[in-house]
Motif scaffolding. Sequence first.
Motif, PDB file in Angstrom:
ATOM      1  N   ALA A 251       0.831  -1.204   0.000  1.00 54.76           N
ATOM      2  CA  ALA A 251       0.000   0.000   0.000  1.00 54.76           C
ATOM      3  C   ALA A 251       0.867   1.256   0.000  1.00 54.76           C
ATOM      4  O   ALA A 251       0.572   2.230  -0.709  1.00 54.76           O
ATOM      5  CB  ALA A 251      -0.941  -0.011   1.199  1.00 54.76           C
ATOM      6  N   SER A 252       1.920   1.252   0.786  1.00 54.52           N
ATOM      7  CA  SER A 252       2.822   2.405   0.822  1.00 54.52           C
ATOM      8  C   SER A 252       3.449   2.641  -0.544  1.00 54.52           C
ATOM      9  O   SER A 252       3.497   3.776  -1.040  1.00 54.52           O
ATOM     10  CB  SER A 252       3.911   2.168   1.871  1.00 54.52           C
ATOM     11  N   ARG A 253       3.894   1.574  -1.167  1.00 52.04           N
ATOM     12  CA  ARG A 253       4.489   1.700  -2.495  1.00 52.04           C
ATOM     13  C   ARG A 253       3.455   2.200  -3.499  1.00 52.04           C
ATOM     14  O   ARG A 253       3.757   3.045  -4.350  1.00 52.04           O
ATOM     15  CB  ARG A 253       5.049   0.355  -2.939  1.00 52.04           C
ATOM     16  N   GLY A 254       2.238   1.706  -3.391  1.00 54.40           N
ATOM     17  CA  GLY A 254       1.199   2.133  -4.316  1.00 54.40           C
ATOM     18  C   GLY A 254       0.870   3.607  -4.194  1.00 54.40           C
ATOM     19  O   GLY A 254       0.645   4.296  -5.202  1.00 54.40           O
ATOM     20  N   LEU A 255       0.839   4.115  -2.959  1.00 52.82           N
ATOM     21  CA  LEU A 255       0.566   5.536  -2.759  1.00 52.82           C
ATOM     22  C   LEU A 255       1.685   6.383  -3.335  1.00 52.82           C
ATOM     23  O   LEU A 255       1.442   7.369  -4.050  1.00 52.82           O
ATOM     24  CB  LEU A 255       0.386   5.824  -1.272  1.00 52.82           C
ATOM     25  N   ARG A 256       2.911   6.014  -3.051  1.00 53.32           N
ATOM     26  CA  ARG A 256       4.044   6.779  -3.567  1.00 53.32           C
ATOM     27  C   ARG A 256       4.072   6.784  -5.094  1.00 53.32           C
ATOM     28  O   ARG A 256       4.287   7.830  -5.726  1.00 53.32           O
ATOM     29  CB  ARG A 256       5.363   6.208  -3.034  1.00 53.32           C
ATOM     30  N   LYS A 257       3.832   5.637  -5.696  1.00 52.85           N
ATOM     31  CA  LYS A 257       3.831   5.574  -7.159  1.00 52.85           C
ATOM     32  C   LYS A 257       2.728   6.443  -7.747  1.00 52.85           C
ATOM     33  O   LYS A 257       2.925   7.113  -8.772  1.00 52.85           O
ATOM     34  CB  LYS A 257       3.672   4.122  -7.616  1.00 52.85           C
ATOM     35  N   ALA A 258       1.571   6.427  -7.109  1.00 60.96           N
ATOM     36  CA  ALA A 258       0.456   7.233  -7.610  1.00 60.96           C
ATOM     37  C   ALA A 258       0.805   8.718  -7.565  1.00 60.96           C
ATOM     38  O   ALA A 258       0.552   9.465  -8.520  1.00 60.96           O
ATOM     39  CB  ALA A 258      -0.806   6.947  -6.801  1.00 60.96           C
ATOM     40  N   VAL A 259       1.384   9.174  -6.452  1.00 63.99           N
ATOM     41  CA  VAL A 259       1.758  10.581  -6.351  1.00 63.99           C
ATOM     42  C   VAL A 259       2.839  10.912  -7.372  1.00 63.99           C
ATOM     43  O   VAL A 259       2.776  11.946  -8.050  1.00 63.99           O
ATOM     44  CB  VAL A 259       2.222  10.916  -4.916  1.00 63.99           C
ATOM     45  N   GLU A 260       3.807  10.045  -7.524  1.00 67.40           N
ATOM     46  CA  GLU A 260       4.865  10.289  -8.503  1.00 67.40           C
ATOM     47  C   GLU A 260       4.305  10.415  -9.914  1.00 67.40           C
ATOM     48  O   GLU A 260       4.843  11.169 -10.739  1.00 67.40           O
ATOM     49  CB  GLU A 260       5.898   9.172  -8.443  1.00 67.40           C
ATOM     50  N   ARG A 261       3.212   9.710 -10.189  1.00 71.59           N
ATOM     51  CA  ARG A 261       2.585   9.777 -11.517  1.00 71.59           C
ATOM     52  C   ARG A 261       1.690  10.994 -11.680  1.00 71.59           C
ATOM     53  O   ARG A 261       1.257  11.289 -12.793  1.00 71.59           O
ATOM     54  CB  ARG A 261       1.763   8.515 -11.789  1.00 71.59           C
TER      55      ARG A 261
END
Length: 235
Positions: A70-80
């Motif tokens: 979940a943490s990785r998913g949130l970070r990736k979403a913000v980066e995108r």
Amino acid sequence: MSARRALVVRGGWAGHSPVEATDLFLPFLESHGFVVRVEESNEVYADEAVMEEVDLVVQSVTMSEISREASRGLRKAVERGTGLAGWHGGIADSYRNDADYLQLIGGQFATHPSKHPDRCGGDETDNFLPYTVDLTELGRGHEITAGIEDFTLDTEQYWVLHDDLIDVLATTTHPVQPYHPWHRPITSPAVWTRLWGAGRVFVATPGHSLEVLRDDSVRTIIERGMLWASRTESA
């Protein structure tokens, strides 16, 4: 133009009333063209298909834990380009054990100083202090805080550990008191933004209670902050 999509994620420590607090802002989001999805678990962040469609995440999850996925998913979403916005402990005191999340936000709650020990009665009001939120020079011209004057609150005053990649729109200063161990005033960010990849992060530290969230200045800052952070607004 298709509707913007907002994901509201809420939970964690019940003392911050995450359901009632986020409910205050749902009509605002809907009135500004967002289709709102509400989740009671941060595991939604791990769903890449969902996160790819989200323009704005509004998070109200104090403390609690987050999985690596979940943490990785949130970070990736913000980066995108997905925006991330929140207030008080729901964003600045979330997932204390997740270093990647702390880096994403750029500021972390450390404490909220108390009243004189002789005035403490053992409830949450021990940490309610009158204090001023001071707009910075940047804040006076920023679209989130433009036109808002310095204002006072009587609630928890957050002491925040932070880095230099945040853009501070407002601060608050903790004075020296004889019953506290520090020796000079400490100024903490109270409202800030952060650019992360293609995304935008917005944080306001006031917001302990529904009463504080209804304060005209606090409410306006949060509403503007959510719009600023949104992917569509960022484009």
